[in-house]
Scaffold this active site. Structure first.
Site, mmCIF file in Angstrom:
data_model
loop_
_atom_site.group_PDB
_atom_site.id
_atom_site.type_symbol
_atom_site.label_atom_id
_atom_site.label_comp_id
_atom_site.label_asym_id
_atom_site.label_seq_id
_atom_site.Cartn_x
_atom_site.Cartn_y
_atom_site.Cartn_z
ATOM 1 N N CYS A 41 12.264 -1.467 38.600
ATOM 2 C CA CYS A 41 12.903 -0.252 39.129
ATOM 3 C C CYS A 41 12.802 -0.086 40.648
ATOM 4 O O CYS A 41 11.960 0.768 41.215
ATOM 5 C CB CYS A 41 12.217 0.994 38.388
ATOM 6 S SG CYS A 41 12.385 0.886 36.698
ATOM 7 N N ALA A 42 13.373 -1.071 41.180
ATOM 8 C CA ALA A 42 12.866 -1.434 42.677
ATOM 9 C C ALA A 42 13.287 -0.391 43.805
ATOM 10 O O ALA A 42 12.799 -0.023 44.655
ATOM 11 C CB ALA A 42 13.447 -2.529 43.343
ATOM 12 N N GLY A 57 12.837 -0.575 47.764
ATOM 13 C CA GLY A 57 12.092 -1.897 47.553
ATOM 14 C C GLY A 57 10.814 -1.801 48.454
ATOM 15 O O GLY A 57 10.364 -3.041 48.796
ATOM 16 N N GLY A 58 10.370 -0.501 48.625
ATOM 17 C CA GLY A 58 9.069 -0.450 49.312
ATOM 18 C C GLY A 58 7.747 -1.294 48.645
ATOM 19 O O GLY A 58 7.221 -1.985 49.464
ATOM 20 N N LYS A 59 7.745 -1.297 47.544
ATOM 21 C CA LYS A 59 6.605 -1.862 46.664
ATOM 22 C C LYS A 59 7.143 -3.586 46.822
ATOM 23 O O LYS A 59 6.253 -4.396 46.665
ATOM 24 C CB LYS A 59 6.438 -1.525 45.329
ATOM 25 C CG LYS A 59 5.820 -0.114 45.129
ATOM 26 C CD LYS A 59 5.556 0.487 44.018
ATOM 27 C CE LYS A 59 4.912 1.787 44.017
ATOM 28 N NZ LYS A 59 5.709 2.854 44.407
ATOM 29 N N ASP A 63 17.528 -2.674 39.869
ATOM 30 C CA ASP A 63 17.723 -1.421 40.024
ATOM 31 C C ASP A 63 19.180 -1.099 39.443
ATOM 32 O O ASP A 63 20.060 -1.927 39.335
ATOM 33 C CB ASP A 63 17.637 -0.773 41.192
ATOM 34 C CG ASP A 63 17.132 0.777 40.996
ATOM 35 O OD1 ASP A 63 15.953 1.003 41.406
ATOM 36 O OD2 ASP A 63 18.057 1.810 40.769
ATOM 37 N N ASP A 76 7.785 0.411 38.131
ATOM 38 C CA ASP A 76 7.706 1.566 38.930
ATOM 39 C C ASP A 76 8.434 2.871 38.449
ATOM 40 O O ASP A 76 9.792 2.951 38.761
ATOM 41 C CB ASP A 76 8.069 1.305 40.491
ATOM 42 C CG ASP A 76 7.622 2.612 41.221
ATOM 43 O OD1 ASP A 76 6.752 3.520 41.096
ATOM 44 O OD2 ASP A 76 7.932 2.497 42.589
ATOM 45 N N CYS A 120 4.248 8.086 40.104
ATOM 46 C CA CYS A 120 3.926 9.084 41.204
ATOM 47 C C CYS A 120 3.660 10.296 40.532
ATOM 48 O O CYS A 120 4.288 11.505 41.029
ATOM 49 C CB CYS A 120 4.691 8.893 42.244
ATOM 50 S SG CYS A 120 6.242 9.450 42.330
#
Length: 432
Positions: free
Chosen positions: A237-238, A241-243, A261, A313, A366
């Site tokens: 679940c990009a 793309g931060g992670k 995604d 994520d 989160c």
């Protein structure tokens, strides 16, 4: 802009947020772009008032006996900013660009307004939906009040130093040369925390790919998830793309990250970011939202049972990020939360199919809600007996300070305990 004009601008923005149910940051940014007459101090003042109302909406509504954007904004000026009833009413004088004079009932409500006392319900005093109270009690126990107070505060701005481009010390020096003062984050070895405000995207250090905006909690989730050079990693679940970018730096550009995604627009933002960061081991993959139970996953014919690590994520309530998005607490509904839980179960099951024997499935939210975190992992492990949960501590680098997280196999971060946004990380290994 006059103080009255700033107040009216905040009322207009709050009205748009209420009517359209759009995220506050998007509405505030749209107003700023359309209001070229507003200087930087005007934009900051208007934004601060809008977010003050959103952070304190429940207690302001209780104090005023109403929740109209106009009265809430006036109440925030009077009760939160400390201007008092007379000071707030003086701004609504009907002058050009200022709010119209108060009607008698509005004036009476403002004069009588007093913030809720200590015996008021916690959800009112601490500004969260009452229907979530049992979940928060379960999550925090005796720490509920302190954690909810922390979630009303403004979050710091954290940066992740891109180790493909330089060290944390080099990044601090580069930012200082642009008059941006930072300090090392307490836990993340790549983290920098701004001491003040800055237009990050306008900085050379950002344009050159040396730093990215990323909360320290998100950085820690990537750190404990881990990714070694040469591994095959799926970021299921990009999003933007931060992670993926953080994991690419951990891998030293060796191996492969498949950033996936269901939203083409979000996914399209990743490759320009990867190019700026100097990342060469990421490829993007658009996937469909669902697969047929028991059938082959047409989006991953080449990866089923082959990934060293799958990062899920998961879409979630975002309760852990309420410091940054205070309006999200008022957009969340029981129905929306339930839809997240269903999706979380689906993506966990989908990700599990891609993990090789001995590989890892890492579930991240989160969220602070047990129904999105511990309950989802318990449900998954009850259905997938070939996976076992690993303690997050075993994945933590020996040379780093350990987060003051609650005991348990999963890592739980929160503003009070760790000084980060709220995050949940569970690591599961497929049996060999």
């Amino acid at each position: 802009m006059t103080p009255g004009a700033r107040l009216q601008a905040a009322i207009d923005i709050l009205s748009t947020i209420a009517e359209m149910r759009h995220p506050a940051d998007r509405v505030v940014d749209g107003w700023a772009r359309a209001s070229r007459f507003a200087g930087s101090k005007d934009r900051a003042a208007v934004s601060e008032l809008v977010y003050s109302v959103l952070r304190h909406r429940a207690e302001l509504a209780a104090a005023l006996g109403a929740d109209t954007p106009r009265l809430l904004a006036l109440g925030a000026v009077a009760l939160i900013d400390g201007a008092g009833h007379a000071g707030a009413m003086a701004l609504a004088d009907g002058a050009r660009h200022a709010p119209a004079a108060l009607a008698p009932d509005e004036a009476a409500a403002l004069r009588a307004a007093v913030l809720p006392a200590a015996d008021a319900p916690a959800s009112v005093r601490l500004n969260y939906p009452e229907w979530l109270h049992a979940e928060f009690e379960r999550a925090f126990g005796g720490d509920l009040e302190a954690e909810m107070v922390a979630l009303m505060e403004r979050a710091p701005t954290d940066l992740r130093v891109n180790l493909l481009k330089g060290t944390r010390e080099a990044a601090m020096e580069a930012l200082a040369a642009e008059n941006v003062e930072t300090e090392s984050c307490p836990l993340s070895p790549w983290g920098l925390r701004l001491k003040g405000r800055a237009n990050i995207t306008g900085l050379k250090a950002f344009r050159d790919g040396l730093v990215e905006v990323q909360d320290e909690g998100s950085q820690l989730a990537c750190l404990v998830a881990g990714a070694a050079p040469g591994e095959q990693v799926v970021d299921l679940c990009a999003g933007g793309g931060g992670k993926s970018l953080a994991l690419a730096a951990l891998m030293g550009n060796r191996g492969q990250i498949h950033a996936c995604d269901t939203d083409r627009r979000r996914l399209a933002k990743l490759m320009p970011r990867a190019q700026r960061a100097g990342t060469r081991n990421i490829q993007t993959r658009f996937i469909k939202p669902h697969i047929l139970p028991g059938g082959a996953d047409a989006d991953f014919p080449d990866l089923e049972g082959k990934a060293d690590s799958v990062l899920v994520d998961a879409p979630c309530s975002g309760t852990g990020a309420w410091r940054r998005s205070p309006d999200a607490r008022w957009r969340l509904t029981p129905e929306l939360l339930e839809s997240y839980r269903v999706t979380q179960a689906e993506v966990l099951a989908r990700g599990a199919r891609l993990v090789r024997p001995g590989g890892r499935l890492v579930y991240v939210t989160c969220s602070l809600l047990p129904s999105e975190n511990e309950d989802r992992i318990a449900g998954f492990l009850g259905q997938c007996e070939d996976f076992v949960q690993l303690p997050w501590q075993a994945r933590w680098p020996d040379d780093l300070p350990v987060p003051h997280a609650p005991p348990g196999l999963a890592l739980r971060l929160s503003p009070v305990r760790c000084g980060t946004d709220g995050f949940f990380v569970a690591i599961m290994q497929r049996k060999t």
